[in-house]
Structure formats: C-alpha cells, structure tokens
Design a protein around this motif. Sequence first.
Motif, PDB file in Angstrom:
ATOM      1  N   PRO A 241       4.495 -13.086  23.654  1.00 21.12           N
ATOM      2  CA  PRO A 241       4.358 -12.490  24.994  1.00 21.12           C
ATOM      3  C   PRO A 241       4.429 -13.499  26.130  1.00 21.12           C
ATOM      4  O   PRO A 241       5.048 -13.233  27.164  1.00 21.12           O
ATOM      5  CB  PRO A 241       2.986 -11.813  24.923  1.00 21.12           C
ATOM      6  CG  PRO A 241       2.828 -11.452  23.482  1.00 21.12           C
ATOM      7  CD  PRO A 241       3.474 -12.573  22.724  1.00 21.12           C
ATOM      8  N   GLU A 242       3.833 -14.663  25.962  1.00 25.47           N
ATOM      9  CA  GLU A 242       3.855 -15.640  27.050  1.00 25.47           C
ATOM     10  C   GLU A 242       5.260 -16.188  27.288  1.00 25.47           C
ATOM     11  O   GLU A 242       5.631 -16.505  28.426  1.00 25.47           O
ATOM     12  CB  GLU A 242       2.887 -16.789  26.780  1.00 25.47           C
ATOM     13  CG  GLU A 242       3.086 -17.526  25.464  1.00 25.47           C
ATOM     14  CD  GLU A 242       2.309 -16.908  24.305  1.00 25.47           C
ATOM     15  OE1 GLU A 242       2.087 -17.638  23.318  1.00 25.47           O
ATOM     16  OE2 GLU A 242       1.930 -15.725  24.411  1.00 25.47           O
ATOM     17  N   ALA A 243       6.066 -16.282  26.220  1.00 24.27           N
ATOM     18  CA  ALA A 243       7.446 -16.740  26.373  1.00 24.27           C
ATOM     19  C   ALA A 243       8.278 -15.697  27.112  1.00 24.27           C
ATOM     20  O   ALA A 243       9.090 -16.036  27.992  1.00 24.27           O
ATOM     21  CB  ALA A 243       8.058 -17.027  25.005  1.00 24.27           C
ATOM     22  N   PHE A 244       8.071 -14.420  26.768  1.00 20.93           N
ATOM     23  CA  PHE A 244       8.790 -13.352  27.460  1.00 20.93           C
ATOM     24  C   PHE A 244       8.354 -13.280  28.921  1.00 20.93           C
ATOM     25  O   PHE A 244       9.172 -13.019  29.812  1.00 20.93           O
ATOM     26  CB  PHE A 244       8.548 -12.009  26.775  1.00 20.93           C
ATOM     27  CG  PHE A 244       8.854 -12.001  25.305  1.00 20.93           C
ATOM     28  CD1 PHE A 244       9.945 -12.696  24.808  1.00 20.93           C
ATOM     29  CD2 PHE A 244       8.050 -11.303  24.407  1.00 20.93           C
ATOM     30  CE1 PHE A 244      10.233 -12.694  23.446  1.00 20.93           C
ATOM     31  CE2 PHE A 244       8.323 -11.278  23.063  1.00 20.93           C
ATOM     32  CZ  PHE A 244       9.415 -11.988  22.574  1.00 20.93           C
ATOM     33  N   LEU A 275      11.381  -5.457  33.167  1.00 23.63           N
ATOM     34  CA  LEU A 275      12.304  -4.941  32.153  1.00 23.63           C
ATOM     35  C   LEU A 275      12.855  -6.056  31.277  1.00 23.63           C
ATOM     36  O   LEU A 275      13.129  -5.834  30.089  1.00 23.63           O
ATOM     37  CB  LEU A 275      13.442  -4.169  32.817  1.00 23.63           C
ATOM     38  CG  LEU A 275      13.030  -2.918  33.600  1.00 23.63           C
ATOM     39  CD1 LEU A 275      14.263  -2.185  34.123  1.00 23.63           C
ATOM     40  CD2 LEU A 275      12.191  -1.976  32.743  1.00 23.63           C
ATOM     41  N   THR A 276      13.009  -7.254  31.838  1.00 16.68           N
ATOM     42  CA  THR A 276      13.437  -8.383  31.007  1.00 16.68           C
ATOM     43  C   THR A 276      12.396  -8.681  29.941  1.00 16.68           C
ATOM     44  O   THR A 276      12.738  -8.892  28.760  1.00 16.68           O
ATOM     45  CB  THR A 276      13.667  -9.637  31.881  1.00 16.68           C
ATOM     46  OG1 THR A 276      14.772  -9.408  32.753  1.00 16.68           O
ATOM     47  CG2 THR A 276      13.948 -10.859  31.023  1.00 16.68           C
ATOM     48  N   ALA A 281      11.129  -8.556  24.247  1.00 15.42           N
ATOM     49  CA  ALA A 281      10.136  -8.278  23.208  1.00 15.42           C
ATOM     50  C   ALA A 281      10.702  -7.321  22.163  1.00 15.42           C
ATOM     51  O   ALA A 281      10.517  -7.512  20.954  1.00 15.42           O
ATOM     52  CB  ALA A 281       8.870  -7.698  23.839  1.00 15.42           C
ATOM     53  N   ARG A 282      11.407  -6.313  22.634  1.00 11.63           N
ATOM     54  CA  ARG A 282      11.991  -5.344  21.695  1.00 11.63           C
ATOM     55  C   ARG A 282      13.111  -5.992  20.882  1.00 11.63           C
ATOM     56  O   ARG A 282      13.232  -5.766  19.667  1.00 11.63           O
ATOM     57  CB  ARG A 282      12.528  -4.141  22.464  1.00 11.63           C
ATOM     58  CG  ARG A 282      13.020  -3.000  21.587  1.00 11.63           C
ATOM     59  CD  ARG A 282      13.393  -1.783  22.415  1.00 11.63           C
ATOM     60  NE  ARG A 282      12.221  -1.258  23.139  1.00 11.63           N
ATOM     61  CZ  ARG A 282      12.281  -0.248  23.995  1.00 11.63           C
ATOM     62  NH1 ARG A 282      13.448   0.338  24.258  1.00 11.63           N
ATOM     63  NH2 ARG A 282      11.190   0.192  24.594  1.00 11.63           N
ATOM     64  N   ALA A 283      13.937  -6.805  21.535  1.00  9.44           N
ATOM     65  CA  ALA A 283      15.019  -7.471  20.825  1.00  9.44           C
ATOM     66  C   ALA A 283      14.477  -8.440  19.775  1.00  9.44           C
ATOM     67  O   ALA A 283      15.000  -8.528  18.658  1.00  9.44           O
ATOM     68  CB  ALA A 283      15.911  -8.213  21.823  1.00  9.44           C
TER      69      ALA A 283
END
Length: 299
Positions: A241-244, A275-276, A281-283
């Motif tokens: 999460p922190e990277a995203f 949205l990014t 995260a989904r990818a």
Amino acid sequence: MKPPPFDYLAPASLDEALKLLGDLGEGAKVLAGGQSLVPLLNFRLVRPQHLVDLNGLAELAGIREHDGHLVIGAMTRQRAVEHSALVRDRWPLLAEAVLQIGHAQIRNRGTVGGSLAHADPAAELPAVVAALGGELVLKSARRQRVLKAEQFFVAYLTTAAEPDELLVEARLPAMPPRTGSAFIELSRRHGDFALVGVAATVTLDEAGVCTGSTVALTGVGPTPVVARDAARALVGVRPAPEAFEDVGRRVSEAVTPDGDLHASSEYRKHLAGVLTRRALARAAERATGAGNRNGAAHE
C-alpha cells in the motif's frame, strides 16, 4: 438536427478507399462506426464535402495473434473485442477497458479504429494502447507507417494521420509472464465518458518484486498521459500500500488537467492519484495470481 450536405462514397476495397482519400484530400471524412462522427455531423461541427463509408470493407475487421502481438483490424467492432476469448485470456487489460465504453448498443456499432482515430483523450482505447506500448498502422496509396501511441496522438481530437492516410490496424504486444493489469475509471453516470481513467500493469519476478509497471491515464490531458516516471518508482520494491500511495502521489502532482463543468482541475488531479493507487493494487494482486498460473490467464 440534420447534417450538412455531402457526397456519399462506399468503396468496395481498401485500395479503392485509399485512392479516394488520396484524391479527395482534406475535404473527405471517413465513416466507421459513426458513434462520434454522426453526432458531429448532426450538430454541424464538421462539414465534410465527401463521406467515405468503410463499413463494406470486411478486410479491415478481425482479431488475430501474429508474431507475439494482438492484431486488431480498424473496422473490428468493440463488441467483438468484448467477446473475444483471445483478448480475454491474453490481453485482459483491453478486455476490461472495452467494457467501460458507453453501453452495449454503442459497442455493437463502435469500432476500434474509429475510437483510436477520433483521439478523444477521455476514451478508454487510446489509454490501453499507450499503456501496453502498442502500435498503430497507417496506410495510404503512397506508403505504410507504424507509429507508437505517443507519435500517433498529437493533441485533443488530433492524430498524426495525414488526410490521405487510413488507420488500418492496432498491434498490442503480449504482456510478460507474471503481469497483472487493471483498468479503473470514474464517471458521473454509467456510460458517460470518465472524468478520469487509469490503465495499469504490474510485472513481478519469482520473488514477488516488481520488475516493471505502466500507468496511463485518460481525462487529464489533451492526449493519453503515460506516467512513466511515477510508475518507475514501483520497480525494485515489493508491491505494498505505501508503494502504491507513493506512485499515486507522484501521478497527482505530475498531471495538469483542465477543469470543466463536470470536474475541476483539482478534483481530476485528486482522482488521478486515487485511481492510480487502486489500479496498481488490483494489478499487483492479479500479477501474483498470474504468476501462479504461469501468466496464462487473468482473474
């Protein structure tokens, strides 16, 4: 509302269509699915002297795999892409994005080439081509050119195609093994153009470390915006999460969207970051699953 008068021409072959475009020059417009052109004609925002109808050219339609690329003919209906098992299994980013285009009735008539040639920066297909590093094939009676997305999309509703050139096909390279993808957009109503959309891919090595990532956005510039520098920040780290969050922040700071009656510039910047993060995260989650299946499928 009625369109302005024009001469209607229906070539029987691609060669005939290219000759017509070469002879008629800037006075001609090409009719594919008509989902964008017909409203422009009815509002008299465009006034072509000649309308060249491509709907009889079956040679410009079709979906196939060739030399490791997905090749889609310009007159391929978006609905055909939606129902293609090849697209769904091997190019899932495209399969997910095409479902966001308008409604089923729109996709029944709308064509892949028509959407790309119209070059609306809020449209889904230009962003997918940009995210995947695809190529657009232009043909005229004089020559054939193959352009990358950044070469093809020049400005708002403007491409590098010359008046005598026709977009004949799009080519998308295969995604690497252990790659996941996601397309997420936000619109005011179902079927509307998105305020902002994000196409993202994440590639992981066997240890789960990111080796490659792409982020392409709609609705934040005059053309699809590829956030290369922001996406590069994910490479070399384990998706978390922190990277995203970091990539999303970089994207939000980098884009400079215009505001309009649907959303302010500030809101679009905020959406771009949110949205990014969600798309990455989904990818990444899907990349983990793709690795377990040797990249053969997508959830």
